[in-house]
Write a protein that holds these residues in place. Structure first.
Motif, PDB file in Angstrom:
ATOM      1  N   THR A  62     -11.496  -9.027 -18.042  1.00 10.95           N
ATOM      2  CA  THR A  62     -11.615  -9.815 -19.270  1.00 10.95           C
ATOM      3  C   THR A  62     -12.900  -9.509 -20.026  1.00 10.95           C
ATOM      4  O   THR A  62     -13.216 -10.186 -21.007  1.00 10.95           O
ATOM      5  N   ASP A  63     -13.640  -8.469 -19.558  1.00 11.00           N
ATOM      6  CA  ASP A  63     -14.919  -8.154 -20.192  1.00 11.00           C
ATOM      7  C   ASP A  63     -14.856  -6.924 -21.085  1.00 11.00           C
ATOM      8  O   ASP A  63     -15.880  -6.365 -21.482  1.00 11.00           O
ATOM      9  N   GLY A  64     -13.645  -6.484 -21.371  1.00  8.27           N
ATOM     10  CA  GLY A  64     -13.495  -5.362 -22.285  1.00  8.27           C
ATOM     11  C   GLY A  64     -13.382  -4.009 -21.628  1.00  8.27           C
ATOM     12  O   GLY A  64     -13.036  -3.020 -22.292  1.00  8.27           O
ATOM     13  N   TYR A  65     -13.681  -3.915 -20.337  1.00  5.89           N
ATOM     14  CA  TYR A  65     -13.563  -2.644 -19.628  1.00  5.89           C
ATOM     15  C   TYR A  65     -12.113  -2.433 -19.179  1.00  5.89           C
ATOM     16  O   TYR A  65     -11.390  -3.382 -18.874  1.00  5.89           O
ATOM     17  N   ALA A  66     -11.735  -1.171 -19.117  1.00  9.09           N
ATOM     18  CA  ALA A  66     -10.339  -0.861 -18.789  1.00  9.09           C
ATOM     19  C   ALA A  66     -10.061  -0.954 -17.300  1.00  9.09           C
ATOM     20  O   ALA A  66      -9.099  -1.592 -16.872  1.00  9.09           O
ATOM     21  N   ASP A  67     -10.896  -0.295 -16.503  1.00 13.96           N
ATOM     22  CA  ASP A  67     -10.601  -0.197 -15.076  1.00 13.96           C
ATOM     23  C   ASP A  67     -11.045  -1.444 -14.332  1.00 13.96           C
ATOM     24  O   ASP A  67     -12.135  -1.973 -14.562  1.00 13.96           O
ATOM     25  N   SER A  68     -10.208  -1.866 -13.413  1.00 15.60           N
ATOM     26  CA  SER A  68     -10.511  -3.035 -12.590  1.00 15.60           C
ATOM     27  C   SER A  68     -10.765  -2.588 -11.160  1.00 15.60           C
ATOM     28  O   SER A  68     -10.048  -1.718 -10.644  1.00 15.60           O
ATOM     29  N   PRO A  69     -11.756  -3.162 -10.484  1.00 16.15           N
ATOM     30  CA  PRO A  69     -11.995  -2.792  -9.085  1.00 16.15           C
ATOM     31  C   PRO A  69     -11.082  -3.521  -8.111  1.00 16.15           C
ATOM     32  O   PRO A  69     -11.078  -3.208  -6.926  1.00 16.15           O
ATOM     33  N   LEU A  70     -10.315  -4.514  -8.606  1.00 15.88           N
ATOM     34  CA  LEU A  70      -9.484  -5.326  -7.712  1.00 15.88           C
ATOM     35  C   LEU A  70      -8.024  -4.881  -7.792  1.00 15.88           C
ATOM     36  O   LEU A  70      -7.380  -4.976  -8.853  1.00 15.88           O
ATOM     37  N   ILE A  71      -7.528  -4.407  -6.685  1.00 14.76           N
ATOM     38  CA  ILE A  71      -6.128  -4.000  -6.553  1.00 14.76           C
ATOM     39  C   ILE A  71      -5.450  -4.982  -5.595  1.00 14.76           C
ATOM     40  O   ILE A  71      -5.985  -5.277  -4.519  1.00 14.76           O
ATOM     41  N   VAL A  72      -4.284  -5.467  -5.985  1.00 12.39           N
ATOM     42  CA  VAL A  72      -3.565  -6.461  -5.184  1.00 12.39           C
ATOM     43  C   VAL A  72      -2.275  -5.840  -4.657  1.00 12.39           C
ATOM     44  O   VAL A  72      -1.500  -5.251  -5.421  1.00 12.39           O
ATOM     45  N   GLU A  73      -2.067  -5.972  -3.364  1.00  9.46           N
ATOM     46  CA  GLU A  73      -0.826  -5.525  -2.730  1.00  9.46           C
ATOM     47  C   GLU A  73      -0.061  -6.744  -2.225  1.00  9.46           C
ATOM     48  O   GLU A  73      -0.638  -7.621  -1.570  1.00  9.46           O
ATOM     49  N   ARG A  74       1.212  -6.797  -2.555  1.00  4.16           N
ATOM     50  CA  ARG A  74       2.081  -7.873  -2.073  1.00  4.16           C
ATOM     51  C   ARG A  74       3.221  -7.229  -1.287  1.00  4.16           C
ATOM     52  O   ARG A  74       4.011  -6.464  -1.855  1.00  4.16           O
ATOM     53  N   VAL A  75       3.302  -7.525  -0.006  1.00  2.00           N
ATOM     54  CA  VAL A  75       4.414  -7.046   0.819  1.00  2.00           C
ATOM     55  C   VAL A  75       5.340  -8.219   1.045  1.00  2.00           C
ATOM     56  O   VAL A  75       4.978  -9.219   1.669  1.00  2.00           O
ATOM     57  N   ARG A  76       6.545  -8.115   0.500  1.00  5.14           N
ATOM     58  CA  ARG A  76       7.516  -9.214   0.570  1.00  5.14           C
ATOM     59  C   ARG A  76       8.682  -8.807   1.452  1.00  5.14           C
ATOM     60  O   ARG A  76       9.242  -7.717   1.300  1.00  5.14           O
ATOM     61  N   GLU A  77       9.030  -9.696   2.365  1.00  2.77           N
ATOM     62  CA  GLU A  77      10.197  -9.483   3.220  1.00  2.77           C
ATOM     63  C   GLU A  77      11.172 -10.625   3.025  1.00  2.77           C
ATOM     64  O   GLU A  77      10.798 -11.803   3.037  1.00  2.77           O
ATOM     65  N   LEU A  78      12.426 -10.258   2.869  1.00  2.00           N
ATOM     66  CA  LEU A  78      13.490 -11.226   2.635  1.00  2.00           C
ATOM     67  C   LEU A  78      14.259 -11.493   3.919  1.00  2.00           C
ATOM     68  O   LEU A  78      14.610 -10.569   4.653  1.00  2.00           O
ATOM     69  N   GLY A  79      14.485 -12.754   4.195  1.00  2.00           N
ATOM     70  CA  GLY A  79      15.371 -13.164   5.287  1.00  2.00           C
ATOM     71  C   GLY A  79      16.199 -14.310   4.766  1.00  2.00           C
ATOM     72  O   GLY A  79      16.877 -14.195   3.751  1.00  2.00           O
ATOM     73  N   ALA A  80      16.149 -15.456   5.448  1.00  2.00           N
ATOM     74  CA  ALA A  80      16.751 -16.657   4.877  1.00  2.00           C
ATOM     75  C   ALA A  80      15.955 -17.089   3.651  1.00  2.00           C
ATOM     76  O   ALA A  80      16.499 -17.587   2.675  1.00  2.00           O
ATOM     77  N   GLY A  81      14.628 -16.916   3.701  1.00  2.00           N
ATOM     78  CA  GLY A  81      13.753 -17.127   2.560  1.00  2.00           C
ATOM     79  C   GLY A  81      12.934 -15.869   2.366  1.00  2.00           C
ATOM     80  O   GLY A  81      13.450 -14.754   2.492  1.00  2.00           O
ATOM     81  N   ILE A  82      11.631 -16.036   2.064  1.00  2.00           N
ATOM     82  CA  ILE A  82      10.767 -14.868   1.962  1.00  2.00           C
ATOM     83  C   ILE A  82       9.489 -15.105   2.753  1.00  2.00           C
ATOM     84  O   ILE A  82       9.058 -16.239   2.968  1.00  2.00           O
ATOM     85  N   GLN A  83       8.909 -13.999   3.184  1.00  2.00           N
ATOM     86  CA  GLN A  83       7.571 -14.006   3.761  1.00  2.00           C
ATOM     87  C   GLN A  83       6.755 -12.982   2.985  1.00  2.00           C
ATOM     88  O   GLN A  83       7.242 -11.889   2.679  1.00  2.00           O
ATOM     89  N   GLU A  84       5.540 -13.352   2.615  1.00  2.00           N
ATOM     90  CA  GLU A  84       4.744 -12.479   1.759  1.00  2.00           C
ATOM     91  C   GLU A  84       3.325 -12.349   2.292  1.00  2.00           C
ATOM     92  O   GLU A  84       2.683 -13.351   2.629  1.00  2.00           O
ATOM     93  N   GLN A  85       2.882 -11.095   2.363  1.00  2.00           N
ATOM     94  CA  GLN A  85       1.505 -10.793   2.739  1.00  2.00           C
ATOM     95  C   GLN A  85       0.782 -10.313   1.483  1.00  2.00           C
ATOM     96  O   GLN A  85       1.220  -9.365   0.835  1.00  2.00           O
ATOM     97  N   ILE A  86      -0.331 -10.990   1.153  1.00  2.00           N
ATOM     98  CA  ILE A  86      -1.117 -10.626  -0.022  1.00  2.00           C
ATOM     99  C   ILE A  86      -2.430 -10.017   0.442  1.00  2.00           C
ATOM    100  O   ILE A  86      -3.140 -10.604   1.269  1.00  2.00           O
ATOM    101  N   THR A  87      -2.742  -8.859  -0.101  1.00  2.00           N
ATOM    102  CA  THR A  87      -4.003  -8.185   0.209  1.00  2.00           C
ATOM    103  C   THR A  87      -4.703  -7.843  -1.100  1.00  2.00           C
ATOM    104  O   THR A  87      -4.101  -7.219  -1.983  1.00  2.00           O
ATOM    105  N   ILE A  88      -5.971  -8.271  -1.216  1.00  2.00           N
ATOM    106  CA  ILE A  88      -6.784  -7.895  -2.364  1.00  2.00           C
ATOM    107  C   ILE A  88      -7.818  -6.878  -1.895  1.00  2.00           C
ATOM    108  O   ILE A  88      -8.586  -7.143  -0.962  1.00  2.00           O
ATOM    109  N   CYS A  89      -7.814  -5.722  -2.527  1.00  2.00           N
ATOM    110  CA  CYS A  89      -8.739  -4.635  -2.180  1.00  2.00           C
ATOM    111  C   CYS A  89      -9.823  -4.548  -3.253  1.00  2.00           C
ATOM    112  O   CYS A  89      -9.512  -4.478  -4.452  1.00  2.00           O
TER     113      CYS A  89
END
Length: 720
Positions: free
Chosen positions: A85-112
């Motif tokens: 939000t400071d006008g720069y293009a590149d962000s140092p924070l990358i977010v990974e979401r691993v979602r697994e479906l079964g009867a519902g969902i389970q999700e692992q969130i990783t912020i790098c």
């Protein structure tokens, strides 16, 4: 409820939409992993949307999507970044979401964090559960009003809803989160060049008893139930190696999708059937499941048997105009284990299909040749005979010898063959056909059904039934070629209308007639020529309707589009009549089309010519994965291999005609009777190892049911 013939579809899911499927559950989300209730998104369990909103923000900003990888049909990795939000293009924070479906969902969130400084951020997930019926979401209909309550307790949020006497609920779990009734919040500190992790799950509460359905994977160190189910599936299906890596990828994708589309009959958990397709048709559809399991016979014959047994249990037994049930009729759709009436007509099952009943009989005839126990086949014979009674008494109500359809109520399907859109059957000038309508391919299915019953009767020593059904089949073939053939046009009418006029549109349906052998030999070359004409063949496949017809529209559902399963049946029909080059051309075009969608063929794509547009144009609302599209690559290779089993007669027939561009083919662990075989094909040469005792490899074409029936008839006459 709104009839399926109304123009009420929700429209395209949108570019970048990601669909996961496991059993009858599915999840639709945007490309950054978020779920928006105003779109046809959500997590669906037992045909109910248990999660209608699932929005992740970091410092109040949604993720910018970078990539999505569907690792398995039920698991995906979403990669996004946190916009600055400071006008720069590149962000140092990358977010990974691993979602697994079964009867519902389970999700692992990783912020790098890719910066040299620690980063503090606020991670918020907002959720909603509207418990909408599947078709309310698909068709953007008004939804029932639930009385909702929310309870936050520690790291758990429970959402409950009541509508009349129906109770639904979900449990959202988020360890170490600050949980309120509105959101889950984490205050994360991500170390420099380090990571931050969170684990969440959303699971349904079993209706009425308050039990919580187990999460997909309670411990990351162990395989989930879906992983175990997939491993079991992989262990018993063939292993394919092919010189052409692109085709090999398509076959492997087919196996994966077919495995994910399997659903169980809750009354018989040992029976596995194939759901029609994701996202909206994760249910047993008579026609779709019969065709898909037929096409998948070389991979897993038990799918066909399970489909037959499950449909037999639900065979029509009474007259019900609302559901269009009739004695002996095979259903169009049933939603297994769902108490609410989601099928057409507001009931759990709908029977508005003219072709499922003869296909049921034809499939059993083929299944009987794949090595199942005689008593297993015999147990289905009463259902077969009731199906044939339906063909004679209800399918042919006017007694003209052809099977017709006309819906029994104003909310049923107007068209009840495989082209079941409201405008799918029309004349060459574009006028729609009026019912009762006798489709050309349905007569071919009936012809095959009578031949199958005749052969099964010969097998059982019932010569009278065998002779009767043989005579009915021969009469059907003769009558069909007299009344459906249009000599001035050189192809078969798609149908006869209610006034017994030939519906003269040039359509792909006649390719099904080739496959079942009802086409006279002298007419087959003209049919093949017409199917491969510039008006029919787009360069990616044979269109459903020729481009010079009045109703042609390349971006329509059934009036000019290209359906992979339809083409697979046409390829098999062309091979049956000896048109090898034509079959190879269609097959190769379909495999090339699959390259544009990571090896997966969709339900259909548009009918624009390959010269006009270099890529196959997606149809906006096509199901993917879809059962008979998933089995199309299997049937294409099977047809070009000439791969046909007849275990009771101790034979495997093969006559390979694979194009040189396909390369060598190696298949291991292929089911055959009670054993497993290995097949190697190079050009026209073939070797097979591991055939069960008493079986032999035959080079050439396996005798068709018509040939076997005629041989038995000749033998009986000589004895007399």
């Amino acid at each position: 409820m709104t009839g399926w013939n109304a123009d009420t579809a929700a429209g395209p899911l949108g570019p970048g939409t990601v669909t996961l499927v496991e059993g009858s559950s599915f999840c639709i989300s945007s490309s950054n992993g978020d779920i928006y209730g105003e779109h046809p998104h959500g997590v669906f369990f037992e045909d109910t949307r248990i999660l209608s909103r699932w929005n992740l923000t970091v410092d109040e900003v949604p993720l910018e999507p970078l990539a999505v990888k569907v690792k398995e049909p039920y698991r995906a990795l979403f990669i996004g970044r946190v916009p600055r939000t400071d006008g720069y293009a590149d962000s140092p924070l990358i977010v990974e979401r691993v979602r697994e479906l079964g009867a519902g969902i389970q999700e692992q969130i990783t912020i790098c964090n890719y910066s040299a400084s620690p980063t503090q951020c606020m991670v918020v997930l907002k959720m909603a559960a509207d418990f909408a019926d599947l078709f309310d979401v698909k068709e953007a209909r008004a939804q029932r009003r639930w009385e909702e309550s929310r309870e936050a307790d520690g790291d758990v949020l429970i959402i409950r809803a009541v509508w009349h006497d129906v109770r639904k609920g979900v449990v959202v779990s988020a360890i170490d989160a600050a949980v309120t009734t509105e959101a889950l919040t984490y205050r994360a500190v991500v170390p420099p060049h380090g990571q931050w992790h969170a684990s969440l799950s959303v699971v349904p509460i079993s209706d009425g008893d308050g039990r919580v359905v187990p999460v997909a994977r309670p411990d990351e160190r162990v395989l989930s139930a879906s992983d175990l189910r997939r491993e079991e599936w992989i262990s018993r299906i063939p292993l394919v190696r092919m010189g052409n890596g692109s085709i090999e990828r398509s076959l492997r994708r087919s196996y994966d999708d077919l495995g994910a589309l399997r659903i169980e009959d809750p009354n018989h958990p040992d029976r596995v059937v194939v759901a029609a397709g994701a996202p909206w048709f994760m249910a047993l559809f008579g026609r779709d499941s019969l065709w898909a399991s037929f096409m998948a016979l070389p991979v897993d014959p038990s799918l066909a048997l399970g489909t037959l047994q499950t449909l037999a249990d639900r065979q029509g037994s009474r007259l019900d105009p609302t559901s269009e049930e009739e004695p002996g009729k095979i259903l169009h759709e049933v939603r297994l284990g769902v108490s609410t009436g989601l099928a057409l007509g507001g009931k759990s099952a709908y029977y508005g299909s003219v072709d499922a009943t003869p296909l049921f009989v034809a499939l059993l005839g083929e299944v009987s040749r794949w090595g199942f126990a005689a008593d297993t086949i015999a147990a289905l014979m009463p259902n077969v005979d009731r199906a044939l009674e339906w063909i004679r008494n209800f399918g042919d109500k006017d007694g003209d010898g052809f099977v017709e359809y006309e819906r029994l109520n104003d909310r049923g399907l107007i068209n009840q063959g495989w082209k079941d859109s409201w405008d799918g059957i029309n004349f060459a000038d574009g006028r729609m056909a009026e019912p009762p309508i006798a489709l050309c391919e349905v007569q071919a299915y009936v012809y095959s059904a009578y031949l199958a019953r005749s052969w099964l009767a010969y097998d059982a020593g019932d010569l009278d039934v065998a002779a009767e059904c043989r005579d009915r089949a021969l009469h059907m073939k003769r009558q069909f070629n007299e009344q459906f053939w249009m000599p001035e046009r050189g192809y078969y009418a798609i149908a006869l209308d209610g006034r017994k006029r030939q519906v003269d549109a040039c359509a792909s349906n006649m390719g099904h007639c080739l496959f079942f052998g009802i086409v006279d030999e002298d007419k087959a070359p003209l049919v093949a020529e017409r199917l491969m004409s510039a008006e029919m063949f787009s360069g990616w496949g044979v269109r459903t309707l020729a481009s010079d017809m009045g109703a042609y529209n390349p971006a329509s559902y059934h009036n000019g589009s290209v359906w992979p399963h339809d083409n697979a049946i046409i390829v098999a029909g062309l091979m049956r009549y000896g048109f090898v080059e034509e079959a190879q051309r269609i097959s190769t075009a379909l495999f090339e089309a699959a390259e544009f969608s990571e090896g997966r063929l969709p339900e259909l794509f548009c009918g624009f010519t390959r010269e006009q547009i270099d890529d196959p144009v997606p149809y906006p609302t096509a199901c993917s994965p879809q059962a008979w599209a998933s089995t199309t690559p299997i049937m294409l290779i099977k047809s070009l291999m000439g791969y046909h089993a007849d275990v009771p007669r101790g034979g495997l027939w093969m006559d390979p005609m694979l194009p040189k561009s396909y390369g060598r083919l190696h298949i291991a662990n292929a089911p055959m009777g009670e054993g497993r075989i290995t097949v190697d094909v190079s050009g026209s040469s073939v070797t097979v190892k591991g055939l069960p005792p008493g079986m032999a490899l035959h080079h050439g074409a396996r005798p068709w049911a018509a040939d076997l029936v005629q041989q038995q008839a000749d033998t009986s006459r000589r004895k007399d």
